[in-house]
Write an enzyme that holds these catalytic residues in place. Sequence first.
Site, PDB file in Angstrom:
ATOM      1  N   ASP A   1       0.865  -1.163   0.000  1.00 19.27           N
ATOM      2  CA  ASP A   1       0.000   0.000   0.000  1.00 19.27           C
ATOM      3  C   ASP A   1       0.917   1.232   0.000  1.00 19.27           C
ATOM      4  O   ASP A   1       2.130   1.134   0.161  1.00 19.27           O
ATOM      5  CB  ASP A   1      -0.954  -0.035   1.209  1.00 19.27           C
TER       6      ASP A   1
HETATM    7  C1  GLC Z   1      -4.425   4.083  -0.309  1.00 18.85           C
HETATM    8  C2  GLC Z   1      -5.286   2.917   0.139  1.00 18.85           C
HETATM    9  C3  GLC Z   1      -5.331   1.785  -0.839  1.00 18.85           C
HETATM   10  C4  GLC Z   1      -5.242   2.331  -2.256  1.00 18.85           C
HETATM   11  C5  GLC Z   1      -3.874   2.954  -2.426  1.00 18.85           C
HETATM   12  C6  GLC Z   1      -3.679   3.570  -3.807  1.00 18.85           C
HETATM   13  O1  GLC Z   1      -3.664   4.527   0.761  1.00 18.85           O
HETATM   14  O2  GLC Z   1      -5.010   2.363   1.419  1.00 18.85           O
HETATM   15  O3  GLC Z   1      -6.542   1.054  -0.600  1.00 18.85           O
HETATM   16  O4  GLC Z   1      -5.436   1.285  -3.185  1.00 18.85           O
HETATM   17  O5  GLC Z   1      -3.587   3.907  -1.434  1.00 18.85           O
HETATM   18  O6  GLC Z   1      -4.498   4.657  -3.968  1.00 18.85           O
END
Ligand code: GLC
Length: 744
Positions: free
Chosen positions: A291
């Site tokens: 993430d």
């Molecule tokens: C965010 C979220 C995740 C998402 C990623 C990209 O922090 O936790 O669910 O897919 O970043 O946007």
Amino acid sequence: MINQLSKGLSLCLILLTILSCSERADQSNLEDQTENKIDSLLSLMTIDEKIGQLTLFTSDYDVTGPTMREGYIEDIKSGKVGAIFNAYGVDYTTKLQKIAIEETRLGIPLLFGYDVIHGHKTIFPISLGESSTWDLALIEKAARIAAIEASAEGLHWTFAPMVDISRDPRWGRVSEGSGEDTYLGAAIAKARVRGFQGSDLKETNTILATAKHFAAYGAALAGRDYNTVDMSDRVLRETYLPPFKAALDEGVATFMTSFNEVDGIPASGSKYLLNDILRDEWKFNGFVVTDYTSINEMIAHGFSTDLKNAAEQAINAGVDMDMQGAAYYDHLKELVSESKVSEKTIDQAVRNVLRMKFKLGLFDDPYRYSNKEREQSQVFTKEHLESAREVARASQVLLKNDNVLPISKDVKTIALIGPMGNNRRDLIGSWSAAGDWSKAVTLLEGIKEKLGSNTKIIQVNGSDVEGNDQSEFNRAIAAARNADVVILALGENYWMSGEAASRSNLDLPGVQKELAEAVLKVGKPTVTVLMNGRPLTIEWLDNSSDAILETWFAGTQAGHAIADVLFGDYNPSGKLTMSFPRNVGQIPIFYNNKNTGRPMTDEKYTSKYLDVSNDPLYPFGFGLSYTSFEYNNLKLSADKININDSLKVIVDITNTGDLDGEEVVQLYIQDLVGSVTRPVKELKGFQKIALNSGETKSITFTITEQDLAFYTASMDFKAEAGEFKIFVGGNSRDVIESKFTLNK
Ligand code: GLC
């Protein structure tokens, strides 16, 4: 004759076997061919180019996290980034792809990823709403349409489905999931992966899906986002991992690590999660992306001394791709030169990433998702909007109805009161991708279009969603006085749920409760429509409003779909997938709890509160209809079965009301005694059925050993002999029951 027939049959069988073998051979040949191509490519790649394939940066097209970077175009040119997220649209993705193909040494195509969670341009209800349909075909259809639109706009990959189980509505990300139940969550995870990935990733209207956030992110302490997760391995494996395994079994292409630690180890540094479980036990052969900067965050966790150390821990734990952290970008080469990371490990990660680019056909044609004509013809279409309305209708949950719904279309005057009545921005909820909220249909517009000019509609906000301005209360009260029916439209702003949106108080924000109480005092028939991203504490509303309709954030077609239900063009069929607590003090609250040694009774020394009952305001699986259903004649195919037997559970359901409707028939079990204690109920089957008024259907479920298995005291996943109860009903509380014995 029979002889001839049997010869013919056996010939067919032989042919079929050869064909299936050759098909299998073709498939395995194809896989071997891909691996050989990857080998050849790897042999040409420099360490810099390999690390480039493990680096994912955001474009500046959209912001979904705490950091942005300059220079990602230069990074593409230098082959130091292999995937870009938050960039969509054929023109823009083509521009970036051309740089990668024409200006880098090896011309390895980029992957374009985005958070296409509940629709791309046509926005469906938030995932918690979709899950309330309990309709797997509909949920799959919504994901399919999202993939068609996302791929038409140049995207190859979505960071969905979010499959985190959660039992804590303080956590804002419950809005993105499928609720509190593992069995339902696993079924929905599969449906969403099927929808996004289709049957063949070579099709240009399919996109890679992502099982996220691995793992147990929804169990954050106190419902506070990013907070610590600590649980037994048994709870991890029994409650939180099965939806991930279900997504993997459905062929999900990628996993995303979660921000949280599990048992003291941040997920992005957890060999146990990423290697032992995901690779060794589950044989996952896709790739793992972190993430947003979650490698970097291992420093704050107190798990890494610095970013170089974090990079070493992550790659050696099994993280293939670093989202936005530039940890691999900055430190992997040095770690390899210091032999802290082997190039073999790097190669394996690169292989996992390249495999998905081959699966998408990007090496055959890197511009196969860059088709202007498709972009113009397959996005935000009439059919897609119709489907969005269909899903939005089915996602609504009727929580209370004291004979005021459906409202007659001949009603003379309606007072539409509350900050959500003419609200447009909040309707598409959080994580609404490329959705354009200005195109969402408000509840006021939906009612107007439904009723035409025959009905006078007095619309008064009465208050904002938050804040304490009560200056419009009198206008709202006056509107109620002049109306035949009052519709209260209350809820949350879209940003009050989703990421980084935990709430310690689950009441309606602002002075909406005061507004509702003032309007309810007028004494007109009142329907409350809720638009929110999580269960709320609304016991006071249940005691005062004649009807309550939970609509979540229902998406682009919200206004039409809610009006369809309010005025009887659709009989509500949704069922809650998360319990509604009476107050925050009850949290975590969920239906499949343990009995404890002192289950609640009126006795003092039993497990209960002094100030509130143990049960939720509305239980898991609950939802009313405009008609009524009766359950009778629950029968089992046997009262004793052996371990390899299956058990048939048959029940009659009758539509005892005047209207046709749909019912979600739910099957629960209870294992009365185990080597470890078992929940008082566990969902093990559901069927959504349509029943005309007066009609009776006989529904059959089949229970197998798999349904009875659990992680025993010795952590073996198996069923244990003993007594079981079977419950069947339209929710987890109001059930009829039977029992059977599983023989030793
Ligand atoms: C965010 C979220 C995740 C998402 C990623 C990209 O922090 O936790 O669910 O897919 O970043 O946007």
